[in-house]
Design a protein around this motif. Structure first.
Motif, PDB file in Angstrom:
ATOM      1  N   ALA A  61      -1.117   6.242   3.820  1.00 29.81           N
ATOM      2  CA  ALA A  61      -0.656   7.214   4.812  1.00 29.81           C
ATOM      3  C   ALA A  61      -1.846   7.929   5.452  1.00 29.81           C
ATOM      4  O   ALA A  61      -1.858   8.179   6.667  1.00 29.81           O
ATOM      5  N   ILE A  62      -2.846   8.252   4.644  1.00 27.70           N
ATOM      6  CA  ILE A  62      -4.042   8.906   5.175  1.00 27.70           C
ATOM      7  C   ILE A  62      -4.769   7.980   6.150  1.00 27.70           C
ATOM      8  O   ILE A  62      -5.191   8.392   7.238  1.00 27.70           O
TER       9      ILE A  62
ATOM     10  N   ALA B 280      -6.151   6.681  11.857  1.00 21.80           N
ATOM     11  CA  ALA B 280      -6.134   5.786  13.012  1.00 21.80           C
ATOM     12  C   ALA B 280      -5.350   6.387  14.176  1.00 21.80           C
ATOM     13  O   ALA B 280      -5.793   6.340  15.337  1.00 21.80           O
ATOM     14  N   GLU B 281      -4.202   6.978  13.865  1.00 22.67           N
ATOM     15  CA  GLU B 281      -3.370   7.574  14.912  1.00 22.67           C
ATOM     16  C   GLU B 281      -4.036   8.810  15.517  1.00 22.67           C
ATOM     17  O   GLU B 281      -3.967   9.035  16.733  1.00 22.67           O
TER      18      GLU B 281
ATOM     19  N   ALA C  31     -10.209  12.183   7.133  1.00 26.76           N
ATOM     20  CA  ALA C  31      -9.231  13.162   6.656  1.00 26.76           C
ATOM     21  C   ALA C  31      -9.842  14.118   5.641  1.00 26.76           C
ATOM     22  O   ALA C  31      -9.439  15.289   5.559  1.00 26.76           O
ATOM     23  N   THR C  32     -10.831  13.644   4.893  1.00 28.12           N
ATOM     24  CA  THR C  32     -11.458  14.481   3.868  1.00 28.12           C
ATOM     25  C   THR C  32     -12.193  15.671   4.479  1.00 28.12           C
ATOM     26  O   THR C  32     -12.494  16.635   3.777  1.00 28.12           O
TER      27      THR C  32
ATOM     28  N   VAL D  33      -3.969  18.012   8.400  1.00 30.02           N
ATOM     29  CA  VAL D  33      -3.617  16.615   8.133  1.00 30.02           C
ATOM     30  C   VAL D  33      -2.096  16.525   8.086  1.00 30.02           C
ATOM     31  O   VAL D  33      -1.452  17.189   7.273  1.00 30.02           O
ATOM     32  N   ARG D  34      -1.530  15.695   8.968  1.00 34.68           N
ATOM     33  CA  ARG D  34      -0.075  15.599   9.069  1.00 34.68           C
ATOM     34  C   ARG D  34       0.391  14.198   8.684  1.00 34.68           C
ATOM     35  O   ARG D  34       0.337  13.280   9.504  1.00 34.68           O
ATOM     36  N   LEU D  35       0.871  14.058   7.464  1.00 33.37           N
ATOM     37  CA  LEU D  35       1.414  12.782   6.975  1.00 33.37           C
ATOM     38  C   LEU D  35       2.935  12.866   7.079  1.00 33.37           C
ATOM     39  O   LEU D  35       3.666  12.790   6.093  1.00 33.37           O
ATOM     40  N   ILE D  36       3.413  13.038   8.287  1.00 34.23           N
ATOM     41  CA  ILE D  36       4.811  13.381   8.554  1.00 34.23           C
ATOM     42  C   ILE D  36       5.583  12.159   9.050  1.00 34.23           C
ATOM     43  O   ILE D  36       5.110  11.435   9.921  1.00 34.23           O
TER      44      ILE D  36
END
Length: 212
Positions: A11-12, A17-18, A40-41, A46-49
């Protein structure tokens, strides 16, 4: 056929990429180019939605997000709040709405200011006691049915000013005015309930009800 799920690690990668594509498009509109890699780190948001397939487990990969202040995990199939969040020292906003969570646990997050956890399956409010800096709690559309849950747990949140609680059985079983005044009697520090600010007249009524 077993349902497929996405790991946090994947997901990260998908989000990176997005997000890179989004920023490139944003810069192109301004006639500029964006070539920096997304890590992401290093990001604060960070939106893993709404991942496809959805995330079903909060695992240790979340702990790589050392700089994150706003972590979005809404609209997945998570059924348990995973351990280790306390290591995310900068986390101020945690979004877990529209999942399958039944219990408030592993919320040892003394710096958290906002918890968005509407549209889950939560009946009890225990587990919020360490969130001493929490100002905003969105917990609508869950399964909380008694005032005792509010009295035992939400009263332990000294900074809470914005509460969204609509469409819990407790709210559904009361007249709107009784619900709003009842909540203010128990949580006099609230400035807003379900997106609507408290009026001075409501505060006066809550005081009279409390004294009476």
């Amino acid at each position: 056929m077993a349902k497929e799920y996405m790991s946090v690690k994947d997901a990260i990668k998908t989000w990176e990429a997005e997000e890179l594509a989004r920023r490139k498009a944003e810069y192109e509109k301004k006639g500029e180019t964006y070539d920096e890699p997304i890590k992401a780190t290093e990001e604060e948001v960070v939106r893993l939605i709404g991942m496809m397939p959805p995330i079903n487990k909060m695992d240790k990969e979340l702990l790589t997000l050392k700089n994150v202040k706003h972590l979005g995990l809404s609209t997945n199939c998570i059924d348990k709040i995973g351990p280790g969040l306390k290591d995310l020292e900068h986390l101020e906003c945690l979004s877990l709405g529209r999942n399958l969570i039944k219990k408030l646990e592993n919320l040892d997050l003394p710096n958290l200011k906002e918890l968005w956890i509407s549209y889950n399956k939560i009946e009890k409010l225990s587990g919020l006691d360490k969130l001493k800096k929490l100002t905003t709690l969105y917990i609508s559309n869950n399964m909380v049915s008694s005032w005792s849950e509010v009295e035992r747990h939400l009263t332990l949140l000294p900074e809470l000013v914005d509460l969204c609680f609509v469409s819990n059985p407790l709210e559904k079983g009361l007249e709107k005015s009784d619900y709003r005044i009842g909540m203010l009697m128990r949580l006099p520090g609230l400035s807003k309930l379900d997106g609507r600010a408290y009026e001075p007249e409501e505060r006066e009524e809550a005081e009279r009800a409390k004294d009476g």
